[in-house]
Design a protein around this motif. Structure first.
Motif, PDB file in Angstrom:
ATOM      1  N   GLY A  97     -33.542 -13.746  20.223  1.00  0.00           N
ATOM      2  CA  GLY A  97     -32.410 -12.981  19.836  1.00  0.00           C
ATOM      3  C   GLY A  97     -32.384 -12.678  18.335  1.00  0.00           C
ATOM      4  N   ASP A  98     -31.642 -11.605  17.977  1.00  0.00           N
ATOM      5  CA  ASP A  98     -31.528 -11.271  16.560  1.00  0.00           C
ATOM      6  C   ASP A  98     -30.534 -12.211  15.888  1.00  0.00           C
ATOM      7  OD1 ASP A  98     -28.802 -10.016  16.308  1.00  0.00           O
ATOM      8  OD2 ASP A  98     -29.629  -8.556  17.722  1.00  0.00           O
ATOM      9  N   HIS A  99     -30.478 -12.143  14.541  1.00  0.00           N
ATOM     10  CA  HIS A  99     -29.757 -13.160  13.780  1.00  0.00           C
ATOM     11  C   HIS A  99     -28.246 -13.017  13.886  1.00  0.00           C
ATOM     12  CE1 HIS A  99     -30.830 -16.086  10.269  1.00  0.00           C
ATOM     13  NE2 HIS A  99     -30.035 -16.635  11.162  1.00  0.00           N
ATOM     14  N   SER A 100     -27.747 -11.964  14.526  1.00  0.00           N
ATOM     15  CA  SER A 100     -26.307 -11.861  14.722  1.00  0.00           C
ATOM     16  C   SER A 100     -25.790 -12.992  15.607  1.00  0.00           C
ATOM     17  CB  SER A 100     -25.923 -10.505  15.322  1.00  0.00           C
ATOM     18  OG  SER A 100     -26.389 -10.383  16.658  1.00  0.00           O
ATOM     19  N   ILE A 101     -26.673 -13.630  16.379  1.00  0.00           N
ATOM     20  CA  ILE A 101     -26.225 -14.723  17.247  1.00  0.00           C
ATOM     21  C   ILE A 101     -25.763 -15.934  16.433  1.00  0.00           C
ATOM     22  CG2 ILE A 101     -27.773 -13.987  19.087  1.00  0.00           C
ATOM     23  CD1 ILE A 101     -29.379 -16.640  18.409  1.00  0.00           C
ATOM     24  N   ALA A 102     -26.142 -16.000  15.163  1.00  0.00           N
ATOM     25  CA  ALA A 102     -25.703 -17.120  14.332  1.00  0.00           C
ATOM     26  C   ALA A 102     -24.185 -17.142  14.181  1.00  0.00           C
ATOM     27  CB  ALA A 102     -26.359 -17.051  12.954  1.00  0.00           C
ATOM     28  N   ILE A 138     -25.365  -5.685  12.451  1.00  0.00           N
ATOM     29  CA  ILE A 138     -24.629  -6.944  12.311  1.00  0.00           C
ATOM     30  C   ILE A 138     -25.568  -8.125  12.082  1.00  0.00           C
ATOM     31  CG2 ILE A 138     -22.985  -8.509  13.464  1.00  0.00           C
ATOM     32  CD1 ILE A 138     -21.760  -6.077  14.817  1.00  0.00           C
ATOM     33  N   HIS A 139     -26.868  -7.979  12.384  1.00  0.00           N
ATOM     34  CA  HIS A 139     -27.774  -9.111  12.123  1.00  0.00           C
ATOM     35  C   HIS A 139     -27.959  -9.363  10.630  1.00  0.00           C
ATOM     36  CE1 HIS A 139     -32.056  -7.162  11.591  1.00  0.00           C
ATOM     37  NE2 HIS A 139     -31.127  -6.440  11.009  1.00  0.00           N
ATOM     38  N   GLY A 140     -27.463  -8.463   9.794  1.00  0.00           N
ATOM     39  CA  GLY A 140     -27.481  -8.689   8.355  1.00  0.00           C
ATOM     40  C   GLY A 140     -26.169  -9.236   7.822  1.00  0.00           C
ATOM     41  N   MET A 141     -25.300  -9.712   8.714  1.00  0.00           N
ATOM     42  CA  MET A 141     -23.952 -10.129   8.318  1.00  0.00           C
ATOM     43  C   MET A 141     -23.522 -11.526   8.746  1.00  0.00           C
ATOM     44  SD  MET A 141     -21.993  -6.554   9.254  1.00  0.00           S
ATOM     45  CE  MET A 141     -22.692  -4.974   8.745  1.00  0.00           C
ATOM     46  N   PRO A 142     -24.287 -12.270   9.547  1.00  0.00           N
ATOM     47  CA  PRO A 142     -23.735 -13.500  10.137  1.00  0.00           C
ATOM     48  C   PRO A 142     -23.301 -14.565   9.143  1.00  0.00           C
ATOM     49  CG  PRO A 142     -26.105 -13.378  10.498  1.00  0.00           C
ATOM     50  CD  PRO A 142     -25.659 -12.033  10.020  1.00  0.00           C
ATOM     51  N   LEU A 143     -23.982 -14.684   8.010  1.00  0.00           N
ATOM     52  CA  LEU A 143     -23.580 -15.699   7.043  1.00  0.00           C
ATOM     53  C   LEU A 143     -22.277 -15.297   6.349  1.00  0.00           C
ATOM     54  CD1 LEU A 143     -24.314 -18.451   6.045  1.00  0.00           C
ATOM     55  CD2 LEU A 143     -25.849 -17.422   4.357  1.00  0.00           C
ATOM     56  N   ALA A 144     -22.135 -14.018   6.054  1.00  0.00           N
ATOM     57  CA  ALA A 144     -20.870 -13.533   5.488  1.00  0.00           C
ATOM     58  C   ALA A 144     -19.724 -13.744   6.469  1.00  0.00           C
ATOM     59  CB  ALA A 144     -20.988 -12.052   5.119  1.00  0.00           C
ATOM     60  N   VAL A 145     -19.955 -13.415   7.729  1.00  0.00           N
ATOM     61  CA  VAL A 145     -18.928 -13.609   8.759  1.00  0.00           C
ATOM     62  C   VAL A 145     -18.514 -15.074   8.832  1.00  0.00           C
ATOM     63  CG1 VAL A 145     -18.538 -13.601  11.261  1.00  0.00           C
ATOM     64  CG2 VAL A 145     -19.567 -11.607  10.153  1.00  0.00           C
TER      65      VAL A 145
END
Length: 299
Positions: A97-102, A138-145
């Protein structure tokens, strides 16, 4: 670490625009993850894959974020799955899966802790928001989220925010940061070890500093390992490769040191894309690194 591991597959490919990463969990399983962990002495439960929502043809949420509704629904399910594993006193190991799953992984992993630490092993910061993202992926946003920054439907997953505090984050391997991410890192004083620090200090010193930094200030630590943190020569099967990355051997050393430190309470391996890979090389690298992370020894 708990000697009982529960594997959760999250075959998400909606957080970015290149197809194929949804096959990542299957590729990692095919590379022998379960048997490798069992050989080390772990009791492994494979929980299978969570259901992935699919976007409607029309975007009804009026957002610039791609597939927002589907990504949110999927991460809500992942949050529940991770939380259930932790409630059973087992170690959650999530496969992307892409990093948005984080977003979902961290929502579940952080729930029992007051000060969850995060090691973000990645070429990218993943600290974008809708306002700073060049792509809307969104896979470039999970840490910000996870810091509570971004669209409310994402930041509210799990019913609380933030999931982590900026002072409890360590990014390792960064070499591609957007301007908005750089500004946020400076503003929040987030600890980052770019490839410059890894080259200059060496991976041993970087990991010693990172572990020491997190050990006393956190009550649990999550590892989010994006395979594009490695150099593309060692991990070609990723959607956003960046030259000049961490070597395969350096990554093994990092995982071995984390194993010896015994600070991890959850982990995920993401962004394996078999379509872009060479004979499952990247999935095999992920399995080998997981072996080191969980204490595999040569002698």
């Amino acid at each position: 670490m708990s000697k009982q591991i529960s594997i959760i597959g999250a075959p998400m490919d909606l957080g970015q625009s290149r197809r194929g990463v949804d096959m990542g969990p299957s590729a990692i399983r095919y590379a022998g993850l379960v048997s490798r962990l069992e050989a080390i002495g772990y009791e492994v439960e494979d929980c299978g894959d969570i259901e992935i929502s699919r976007p409607e043809k029309e975007n009804h949420d009026h957002s610039s974020l791609k597939n927002l509704k589907a990504v949110t629904e999927t991460n809500e399910r992942l949050y529940q799955a991770v939380a259930e594993v932790i409630n059973k006193k087992r170690f959650p190991l999530v496969l992307g899966g892409d990093h948005s799953i984080a977003i979902g992984t961290l929502a579940g992993a952080a729930k029992p802790y007051q000060n969850l630490g995060v090691i973000w092993y990645d070429a990218h910061g993943d600290l974008n928001t809708a306002e700073t993202s060049p792509s809307g992926n969104i896979h470039g946003m999970p840490l910000a989220v996870s810091l509570g920054l971004g669209h409310p439907s994402l930041t509210s997953i799990g019913g609380y925010q933030p999931k982590v505090k900026p002072e409890n984050i360590v990014i390792i391997g960064a070499r591609s940061l957007d301007k908005g991410e750089r500004d946020l890192i400076r503003k929040e004083n987030i600890r980052v070890y770019t490839m410059h620090e890894i080259d200059r200090l060496g991976m041993t010193a970087v990991m010693e500093e990172a572990i020491h930094y997190l050990k006393d200030r956190t009550d649990g630590v999550h590892l989010s390992l994006d395979l594009d943190g490695l150099d593309p020569s060692d991990a070609p099967g990723v959607g956003t490769p960046v030259l000049g990355g961490i070597s395969y051997r350096e990554s093994h050393l990092a995982m071995e040191m984390l194993s010896e430190a015994d600070i991890l309470t959850s982990a995920e391996f993401v962004e394996v894309n078999p379509i872009l890979d060479e004979k499952n090389k990247t999935a095999e690298a992920a399995v080998a690194l997981a072996g080191s992370l969980f204490g595999e020894k040569l002698l």
